[in-house]
Design a protein around this motif. Structure first.
Motif, mmCIF file in Angstrom:
data_model
loop_
_atom_site.group_PDB
_atom_site.id
_atom_site.type_symbol
_atom_site.label_atom_id
_atom_site.label_comp_id
_atom_site.label_asym_id
_atom_site.label_seq_id
_atom_site.Cartn_x
_atom_site.Cartn_y
_atom_site.Cartn_z
ATOM 1 N N ARG A 57 0.778 -1.264 -0.324
ATOM 2 C CA ARG A 57 0.037 -0.006 0.520
ATOM 3 C C ARG A 57 0.778 1.556 -0.315
ATOM 4 N NH1 ARG A 57 -5.289 -1.800 2.757
ATOM 5 N NH2 ARG A 57 -5.250 0.216 4.201
ATOM 6 N N ALA A 260 -11.960 -12.179 -1.239
ATOM 7 C CA ALA A 260 -12.719 -11.599 -1.431
ATOM 8 C C ALA A 260 -14.220 -11.362 0.052
ATOM 9 C CB ALA A 260 -13.968 -11.065 -2.325
ATOM 10 N N ASN A 262 -13.580 -10.653 3.214
ATOM 11 C CA ASN A 262 -14.044 -9.602 4.116
ATOM 12 C C ASN A 262 -12.430 -8.265 3.602
ATOM 13 O OD1 ASN A 262 -12.038 -9.547 6.092
ATOM 14 N ND2 ASN A 262 -13.340 -11.733 6.685
ATOM 15 N N ASP A 263 -12.960 -7.147 4.162
ATOM 16 C CA ASP A 263 -11.984 -6.112 4.287
ATOM 17 C C ASP A 263 -10.390 -6.801 4.533
ATOM 18 O OD1 ASP A 263 -13.145 -4.469 2.941
ATOM 19 O OD2 ASP A 263 -13.211 -3.020 4.517
ATOM 20 N N ASP A 264 -9.686 -6.894 5.551
ATOM 21 C CA ASP A 264 -9.209 -8.228 6.200
ATOM 22 C C ASP A 264 -8.043 -9.390 5.479
ATOM 23 O OD1 ASP A 264 -8.615 -6.191 7.904
ATOM 24 O OD2 ASP A 264 -9.584 -7.488 9.515
ATOM 25 N N GLN A 266 -8.334 -9.398 2.165
ATOM 26 C CA GLN A 266 -8.719 -9.577 0.942
ATOM 27 C C GLN A 266 -7.088 -9.024 0.479
ATOM 28 O OE1 GLN A 266 -10.593 -4.884 0.334
ATOM 29 N NE2 GLN A 266 -11.035 -6.547 -2.226
ATOM 30 N N ASN A 271 -6.909 -3.894 -1.795
ATOM 31 C CA ASN A 271 -8.104 -3.261 -1.012
ATOM 32 C C ASN A 271 -8.006 -1.516 -1.018
ATOM 33 O OD1 ASN A 271 -8.145 -2.284 1.900
ATOM 34 N ND2 ASN A 271 -9.492 -3.204 1.553
ATOM 35 N N TYR A 272 -6.144 -1.195 -1.531
ATOM 36 C CA TYR A 272 -6.205 -0.025 -1.375
ATOM 37 C C TYR A 272 -6.548 0.432 -2.963
ATOM 38 C CZ TYR A 272 -2.177 4.292 -0.145
ATOM 39 O OH TYR A 272 -2.168 5.593 -0.203
ATOM 40 N N SER A 276 -13.038 -2.028 -1.481
ATOM 41 C CA SER A 276 -13.094 -3.187 -0.382
ATOM 42 C C SER A 276 -13.286 -4.399 -1.009
ATOM 43 C CB SER A 276 -13.895 -2.041 0.545
ATOM 44 O OG SER A 276 -15.486 -1.726 -0.237
ATOM 45 N N SER A 277 -14.182 -5.100 0.283
ATOM 46 C CA SER A 277 -15.036 -6.210 -0.033
ATOM 47 C C SER A 277 -16.790 -6.096 -0.831
ATOM 48 C CB SER A 277 -14.631 -7.183 1.380
ATOM 49 O OG SER A 277 -15.139 -6.991 2.125
ATOM 50 N N SER A 282 -12.094 2.412 -3.874
ATOM 51 C CA SER A 282 -10.900 2.684 -3.185
ATOM 52 C C SER A 282 -10.468 4.289 -3.548
ATOM 53 C CB SER A 282 -9.777 2.219 -2.669
ATOM 54 O OG SER A 282 -8.953 2.110 -3.804
ATOM 55 N N SER A 372 -9.592 -10.126 -5.720
ATOM 56 C CA SER A 372 -8.664 -9.991 -4.161
ATOM 57 C C SER A 372 -7.539 -11.352 -3.257
ATOM 58 C CB SER A 372 -10.502 -9.850 -2.995
ATOM 59 O OG SER A 372 -11.239 -8.861 -3.996
#
Length: 525
Positions: A57, A260, A262-264, A266, A271-272, A276-277, A282, A372
């Motif tokens: 990121r 995909a 959840n966000d964590d 991915q 995600n960045y 997002s999931s 973004s 993802s």
């Protein structure tokens, strides 16, 4: 320096990749599991993937902006990315790079310490040493002198001493050499914990780990190409170790089971830079675009910009461009020059302004699920090939065929982006000095760096930035809003370090980051 000893919770492996959270349930809750119960195989996945998160990121974002690869869609976000465009530095600028990397490397060192207490885990020690050097080389190259020996592991000090960056390079070479021995494991008759899916990079393939260590060595040796005196001796000793050594000729990726869900879970790059999931685009996807500088190159300089650098792109059709950025009805990338805003005379008037293309995220059409779950790029084959191409110019005794490596790097870039036309593109550029493989060594070096810039733009652009400061190639114009005359040679130490280790942190001003002095990374002096 105040790093938590362990920030990774225990990981249970019931079935391979039964759940992404088996590998990604990473937290900073020290009450979740007793530190003593954690073994190297439990710690390794989180130590690698959480450190990758900040590199995928922040490090990609900084590199892409500093190499004038991306710009801001200022028609929507007027002043986005201004600190990077203006070249303003302070002690909070990209501080997550320092904090996140050192936190992750702390856990890698704990793996090393535990493995030496219990040699059943010696393979994990080798893997952890390689990843430690991989991540820390970037920090050393960004900050110069840093804490190292006293900074990590179970015996780390709260106020570790700073060491010369050149000395740290020597220690990192030593750690890579130790890792190669440990992965060979001369005591094969003893029981060993054999890495499997806990190894989220190579799934326990020790030959690939050894080859990856050689890739890292080559990157470090190339960085030291201008070294003299004792440093040149260190470099040349390592060069000898690479004669006849195996290099890894594939993309090196980390994948703890991205999805995909959840966000964590991915891929953090997706995600960045994408969404997002929950399918919310973004901020980076909405705000960033191709820089005007890059757009001229990808559009074959079709508007006849007279800048000398752009002349080599005249008439060159690059099949990657629609995989890199969206194109308009005329197959043109519509970028924005860095720092330009609506009303400025050189603001792009065409619409729509381009967004990131699908090639950075997935094969085929852009798809959130595929993007993802895609493995995160640690070191791509294209980077490896371009390192080998440069090595052929500087270190011919390695016996590397430069033209073959150079063309292989371009093909690897096309493949990574799932683009077509690599063969035709290579045939065309090989008639153009400073873009293809012809001319003097200096002209070939410019070609390598230009192609590396094109290939690594949203994968490992910080490596291009280091190369630019080292070689002067490729041409990278300053933003319209730059308040300095050149790019910085290093970053400032972050607030966290100034607060926790003030007695040891070198006193550094922002202005000193832009001139060559005692604080400049050794390979630039």
């Amino acid at each position: 320096m105040n790093l938590p000893k362990i920030f990774i919770v225990a990981i249970t492996f019931l079935l391979p990749f039964t759940s992404c959270n088996n590998y990604l349930d990473i937290n900073e809750n020290p009450n979740k599991v007793l530190e003593g119960n954690l073994q190297p195989n439990n710690i390794f996945p989180g130590a690698v993937s959480e450190t990758f998160r900040v590199h995928a990121r922040d490090l990609v974002n900084l590199g892409a902006l500093y190499t004038n690869y991306i710009g801001t869609n200022s028609a929507v976000y007027g002043n986005g990315n201004d600190p990077e465009f203006m070249l303003t530095l302070n002690t909070s600028f990209y501080s997550a790079l320092w904090d996140g990397t050192l936190r992750g490397v702390n856990n890698l060192q704990i793996i090393i310490d535990k493995a030496h207490e219990n040699p059943i885990y010696i393979y994990y020690s080798g893997m952890a040493k390689i990843m430690k050097v991989f991540y820390m080389q970037t920090i050393v190259d960004l900050y110069g002198d840093i804490p190292y020996t006293e900074a990590f592991g179970e015996k780390s000090r709260l106020t570790p001493a700073y060491e010369k960056d050149s000395d740290i390079y020597g220690k990192m070479f030593k750690e890579l050499d130790e890792a190669l021995v440990e992965l060979d494991d001369p005591n094969k008759n003893k029981d060993r914990a054999i890495p499997g899916n806990e190894d989220i990079v190579f799934r326990g393939d020790r030959l690939k780990w050894k080859a990856f260590a050689n890739n890292i060595k080559l990157r470090m040796i190339i960085r030291m190409s201008n070294a003299k005196g004792e440093l040149a001796k260190v470099r040349n000793q390592q060069l000898i170790s690479l004669r006849g050594a195996a290099f890894l000729n594939e993309d090196v990726v980390v994948n703890p089971g991205y999805s995909a869900a959840n966000d964590d879970s991915q891929n953090p790059f997706t995600n960045y830079f994408f969404a997002s999931s929950g399918r919310t685009l973004s901020q980076a996807f909405r705000m960033d675009t191709a820089s005007g500088h890059l757009a001229i190159c990808l559009n074959s300089n079709d508007k006849n910009d007279a800048t000398p650098f752009y002349q080599k792109f005249n008439g060159i059709q690059d099949g990657r461009k629609s995989r890199m950025f969206s194109v308009d009805k005329n197959n043109r990338v519509i970028g924005v020059k860095q720092g330009v805003r609506p009303g400025d005379p050189d603001m792009a008037v065409e619409r729509p302004i381009s967004s990131f293309g699908p090639g950075w995220f997935t094969k085929g059409e852009r798809n959130l699920e595929s993007a993802s779950s895609r493995g995160g790029a640690l070191m791509t084959k294209s980077e490896i090939d371009f390192l080998k191409a440069e090595a052929s110019l500087k270190y011919p005794d390695l016996g590397i065929q430069g033209k073959t490596a150079f063309e292989s790097g371009i093909k690897a870039s096309f493949n990574y982006l799932d683009a077509q036309g690599a063969t035709d593109y290579i045939a065309k550029i090989n008639t153009v000095k400073r873009l293809g493989w012809l001319g003097s060594n200096d002209e070939k070096l410019d070609a390598i760096m230009t192609q590396k810039w094109l290939a690594l733009g949203l994968v490992a652009p910080i490596q291009v930035f280091f190369d630019y400061n080292r070689t002067g190639y490729p041409y990278i114009p300053l933003s319209k809003r730059a308040v300095q005359n050149n790019k910085p040679y290093r970053l400032m130490y972050p607030n966290s370090e100034l607060a926790a280790n003030s007695q040891n942190v070198p006193k550094l001003s922002a202005s000193e980051c832009f001139s060559k002095n005692a604080f400049t990374p050794f390979w630039l002096k």
